[in-house]
Design a protein around this motif. Sequence first.
Motif, PDB file in Angstrom:
ATOM      1  N   ALA A  36      -1.956  -1.709  29.936  1.00 22.07           N
ATOM      2  CA  ALA A  36      -2.611  -0.439  30.265  1.00 22.07           C
ATOM      3  C   ALA A  36      -4.103  -0.510  29.959  1.00 22.07           C
ATOM      4  CB  ALA A  36      -1.963   0.701  29.488  1.00 22.07           C
ATOM      5  N   VAL A  37      -4.441  -1.109  28.830  1.00 22.11           N
ATOM      6  CA  VAL A  37      -5.851  -1.258  28.452  1.00 22.11           C
ATOM      7  C   VAL A  37      -6.580  -2.100  29.493  1.00 22.11           C
ATOM      8  CG1 VAL A  37      -7.383  -2.353  26.763  1.00 22.11           C
ATOM      9  CG2 VAL A  37      -5.522  -0.879  25.992  1.00 22.11           C
ATOM     10  N   GLU A  38      -5.990  -3.230  29.860  1.00 23.61           N
ATOM     11  CA  GLU A  38      -6.606  -4.114  30.860  1.00 23.61           C
ATOM     12  C   GLU A  38      -6.789  -3.393  32.194  1.00 23.61           C
ATOM     13  OE1 GLU A  38      -8.122  -7.342  33.005  1.00 23.61           O
ATOM     14  OE2 GLU A  38      -8.114  -6.898  30.874  1.00 23.61           O
ATOM     15  N   LEU A  39      -5.764  -2.684  32.641  1.00 20.66           N
ATOM     16  CA  LEU A  39      -5.856  -1.996  33.926  1.00 20.66           C
ATOM     17  C   LEU A  39      -6.864  -0.846  33.896  1.00 20.66           C
ATOM     18  CD1 LEU A  39      -2.125  -2.020  34.986  1.00 20.66           C
ATOM     19  CD2 LEU A  39      -4.006  -3.277  36.026  1.00 20.66           C
ATOM     20  N   GLU A  46     -14.745   3.849  25.647  1.00 24.24           N
ATOM     21  CA  GLU A  46     -13.926   4.988  26.068  1.00 24.24           C
ATOM     22  C   GLU A  46     -12.442   4.632  26.055  1.00 24.24           C
ATOM     23  OE1 GLU A  46     -15.409   7.128  29.614  1.00 24.24           O
ATOM     24  OE2 GLU A  46     -17.150   5.813  29.393  1.00 24.24           O
ATOM     25  N   VAL A  47     -12.124   3.412  26.463  1.00 26.98           N
ATOM     26  CA  VAL A  47     -10.730   2.965  26.451  1.00 26.98           C
ATOM     27  C   VAL A  47     -10.222   2.913  25.014  1.00 26.98           C
ATOM     28  CG1 VAL A  47      -9.192   1.029  26.975  1.00 26.98           C
ATOM     29  CG2 VAL A  47     -10.906   1.723  28.644  1.00 26.98           C
ATOM     30  N   ALA A  48     -11.053   2.455  24.091  1.00 23.55           N
ATOM     31  CA  ALA A  48     -10.668   2.406  22.674  1.00 23.55           C
ATOM     32  C   ALA A  48     -10.315   3.803  22.163  1.00 23.55           C
ATOM     33  CB  ALA A  48     -11.793   1.799  21.841  1.00 23.55           C
ATOM     34  N   LYS A  49     -11.118   4.786  22.505  1.00 23.88           N
ATOM     35  CA  LYS A  49     -10.844   6.164  22.078  1.00 23.88           C
ATOM     36  C   LYS A  49      -9.535   6.674  22.675  1.00 23.88           C
ATOM     37  CE  LYS A  49     -15.649   7.562  21.520  1.00 23.88           C
ATOM     38  NZ  LYS A  49     -16.737   8.379  22.070  1.00 23.88           N
ATOM     39  N   GLY A  80     -10.943  -5.615  23.471  1.00 23.44           N
ATOM     40  CA  GLY A  80     -11.113  -6.985  23.946  1.00 23.44           C
ATOM     41  C   GLY A  80      -9.925  -7.863  23.591  1.00 23.44           C
ATOM     42  N   LYS A  81      -9.395  -7.702  22.389  1.00 27.67           N
ATOM     43  CA  LYS A  81      -8.221  -8.473  21.968  1.00 27.67           C
ATOM     44  C   LYS A  81      -6.991  -8.085  22.788  1.00 27.67           C
ATOM     45  CE  LYS A  81      -9.903  -9.183  17.312  1.00 27.67           C
ATOM     46  NZ  LYS A  81      -9.740  -8.841  15.901  1.00 27.67           N
ATOM     47  N   ALA A  82      -6.836  -6.794  23.069  1.00 26.60           N
ATOM     48  CA  ALA A  82      -5.714  -6.342  23.888  1.00 26.60           C
ATOM     49  C   ALA A  82      -5.827  -6.908  25.301  1.00 26.60           C
ATOM     50  CB  ALA A  82      -5.668  -4.808  23.925  1.00 26.60           C
TER      51      ALA A  82
END
Length: 107
Positions: A47-50, A61-64, A75-77
């Motif tokens: 989901a993070v990558e997509l 923003e994705v981290a939040k 980045g690790k995900a």
Amino acid sequence: MTGDIVWPEDRLPGIDEVAKRVCDEFKVAAEDLAGHGRAVGKVKALAVELCCRCSRTSQREVAKRFGYGSESSVGKARQLARVVLAEDTGLARRVARIVNRCQVDKF
């Protein structure tokens, strides 16, 4: 101003729309994606990558959105997602369907 051309903007899905697509495809709850990664670890990484790839959302923003403390965790995900996709062609096909729907639908 008159005479200026207003070009249409390329509409991309928002981060929530992409996350919803992932939840629908993998049958997980949206709340699970924001929680600790072990419960849905690979799916969360995908989901993070997509979200980064399809929505042009920053890693901050994705981290939040996914409950990470920093962009480096995102980045690790993303690295985990790339490894998982390289190893599992069936999973890669499912992810490709989500990417294609994001590009075709333009929400």
